[in-house]
Structures are given as structure tokens and as C-alpha cells.
Design a protein around this motif. Structure first.
Motif, PDB file in Angstrom:
ATOM      1  N   HIS A 164     -11.428 -97.856  -4.192  1.00 50.63           N
ATOM      2  CA  HIS A 164     -10.891 -97.575  -2.869  1.00 50.63           C
ATOM      3  C   HIS A 164     -12.042 -97.319  -1.892  1.00 50.63           C
ATOM      4  CE1 HIS A 164      -6.706 -97.442  -3.963  1.00 50.63           C
ATOM      5  NE2 HIS A 164      -6.954 -96.605  -4.951  1.00 50.63           N
ATOM      6  N   PRO A 165     -11.903 -97.679  -0.626  1.00 53.15           N
ATOM      7  CA  PRO A 165     -12.972 -97.471   0.353  1.00 53.15           C
ATOM      8  C   PRO A 165     -13.278 -95.984   0.540  1.00 53.15           C
ATOM      9  CG  PRO A 165     -11.173 -98.767   1.291  1.00 53.15           C
ATOM     10  CD  PRO A 165     -10.745 -98.344  -0.052  1.00 53.15           C
ATOM     11  N   VAL A 166     -14.513 -95.712   0.922  1.00 54.11           N
ATOM     12  CA  VAL A 166     -14.960 -94.332   1.139  1.00 54.11           C
ATOM     13  C   VAL A 166     -14.152 -93.697   2.269  1.00 54.11           C
ATOM     14  CG1 VAL A 166     -16.924 -92.884   1.776  1.00 54.11           C
ATOM     15  CG2 VAL A 166     -17.267 -94.818   0.249  1.00 54.11           C
ATOM     16  N   GLU A 167     -13.783 -94.476   3.285  1.00 54.21           N
ATOM     17  CA  GLU A 167     -13.006 -93.938   4.400  1.00 54.21           C
ATOM     18  C   GLU A 167     -11.665 -93.375   3.903  1.00 54.21           C
ATOM     19  OE1 GLU A 167     -11.579 -96.794   7.185  1.00 54.21           O
ATOM     20  OE2 GLU A 167     -11.295 -95.294   8.746  1.00 54.21           O
ATOM     21  N   PHE A 194      -5.429 -90.286  -8.545  1.00 49.99           N
ATOM     22  CA  PHE A 194      -6.544 -90.622  -7.659  1.00 49.99           C
ATOM     23  C   PHE A 194      -6.898 -89.428  -6.774  1.00 49.99           C
ATOM     24  CE2 PHE A 194      -8.045 -92.214  -3.520  1.00 49.99           C
ATOM     25  CZ  PHE A 194      -9.223 -92.811  -3.930  1.00 49.99           C
ATOM     26  N   VAL A 195      -5.888 -88.755  -6.247  1.00 47.21           N
ATOM     27  CA  VAL A 195      -6.140 -87.580  -5.405  1.00 47.21           C
ATOM     28  C   VAL A 195      -6.851 -86.509  -6.217  1.00 47.21           C
ATOM     29  CG1 VAL A 195      -5.086 -85.782  -3.989  1.00 47.21           C
ATOM     30  CG2 VAL A 195      -4.104 -88.078  -3.997  1.00 47.21           C
ATOM     31  N   ASN A 196      -6.362 -86.248  -7.418  1.00 49.67           N
ATOM     32  CA  ASN A 196      -6.996 -85.250  -8.283  1.00 49.67           C
ATOM     33  C   ASN A 196      -8.445 -85.618  -8.571  1.00 49.67           C
ATOM     34  OD1 ASN A 196      -4.525 -83.970  -8.406  1.00 49.67           O
ATOM     35  ND2 ASN A 196      -3.997 -84.799 -10.410  1.00 49.67           N
ATOM     36  N   ASP A 197      -8.672 -86.892  -8.861  1.00 49.62           N
ATOM     37  CA  ASP A 197     -10.032 -87.352  -9.161  1.00 49.62           C
ATOM     38  C   ASP A 197     -10.958 -87.196  -7.965  1.00 49.62           C
ATOM     39  OD1 ASP A 197      -9.238 -87.981 -11.719  1.00 49.62           O
ATOM     40  OD2 ASP A 197      -9.116 -90.145 -11.360  1.00 49.62           O
ATOM     41  N   MET A 198     -10.456 -87.446  -6.756  1.00 52.36           N
ATOM     42  CA  MET A 198     -11.297 -87.313  -5.562  1.00 52.36           C
ATOM     43  C   MET A 198     -11.670 -85.849  -5.297  1.00 52.36           C
ATOM     44  SD  MET A 198     -12.097 -90.219  -4.470  1.00 52.36           S
ATOM     45  CE  MET A 198     -12.127 -90.622  -6.205  1.00 52.36           C
ATOM     46  N   LEU A 235     -18.277 -88.635  -2.199  1.00 50.84           N
ATOM     47  CA  LEU A 235     -17.059 -89.372  -2.528  1.00 50.84           C
ATOM     48  C   LEU A 235     -17.310 -90.850  -2.793  1.00 50.84           C
ATOM     49  CD1 LEU A 235     -14.671 -87.772   0.098  1.00 50.84           C
ATOM     50  CD2 LEU A 235     -14.717 -87.348  -2.354  1.00 50.84           C
ATOM     51  N   SER A 236     -18.566 -91.227  -2.929  1.00 50.17           N
ATOM     52  CA  SER A 236     -18.864 -92.642  -3.141  1.00 50.17           C
ATOM     53  C   SER A 236     -18.463 -93.056  -4.558  1.00 50.17           C
ATOM     54  CB  SER A 236     -20.353 -92.908  -2.921  1.00 50.17           C
ATOM     55  OG  SER A 236     -21.116 -92.098  -3.783  1.00 50.17           O
ATOM     56  N   PRO A 237     -17.986 -94.293  -4.709  1.00 51.61           N
ATOM     57  CA  PRO A 237     -17.552 -94.749  -6.029  1.00 51.61           C
ATOM     58  C   PRO A 237     -18.729 -94.954  -6.976  1.00 51.61           C
ATOM     59  CG  PRO A 237     -17.371 -96.515  -4.439  1.00 51.61           C
ATOM     60  CD  PRO A 237     -17.766 -95.281  -3.680  1.00 51.61           C
TER      61      PRO A 237
END
Length: 80
Positions: free
Chosen positions: A5-8, A36-40, A50-52
Motif C-alpha cells: 500500500h502507498p505510504v500516503e 493491515f491497520v494493526n500492522d501499521m 511507515l515505509s514498506p
């Protein structure tokens, strides 16, 4: 493997949770998985970023270099 997912989007999700919304509410609002929210949130807490993570097979190039270096030393070495 899919694209990250994009960084934005990652920043917007984390900001939404920081405003006081739950992880599940953020997932519904942005139409992403709660995981995904939990992982972020976890990623930001641990790395402050937050970069992949890089994708792909990092050892592939190392194996290739190893094989080529041995092929130069030993003429009977065959690449498969």
C-alpha cells in the motif's frame, strides 16, 4: 506477491487511529483489512516509520555471484 500500500495511505490510516478511532473503524473507513491497520500501528511503534519493507528474494543475487565466482575458479563447475 502484491504491491505494498502507498505510504500516503499508511499515514492517513495511522492519523485516523491517532484521532481516537478504533482499528476496525479505520479498516471500514479506508476499506482495508483490520490486520493491515494493526500492522501499521505496530510498525510505527517499533520503527517510527511507515515505509514498506523491500520485496523479492534478496539471496538470489548472492547465489548467482557465488556460482559465477566458483565457475571462474573451477572449470568443471556447471550452472543449473
Amino acid at each position: 506477491m502484491g504491491k505494498p500500500h502507498p505510504v500516503e495511505l499508511r499515514e492517513r490510516v495511522v492519523a485516523f487511529v491517532d484521532e481516537g478511532h478504533t482499528h476496525r473503524a479505520a479498516a471500514r473507513y479506508f476499506r482495508i483489512s483490520p490486520r493491515f491497520v494493526n500492522d501499521m500501528i505496530k510498525l510505527r511503534r517499533e520503527t517510527k516509520a511507515l515505509s514498506p519493507k523491500p520485496q523479492g528474494e534478496p539471496h538470489r543475487d548472492c547465489r548467482r555471484r557465488f556460482c559465477l565466482s566458483h565457475a571462474a575458479k573451477y572449470t568443471s563447475f556447471i550452472l543449473a
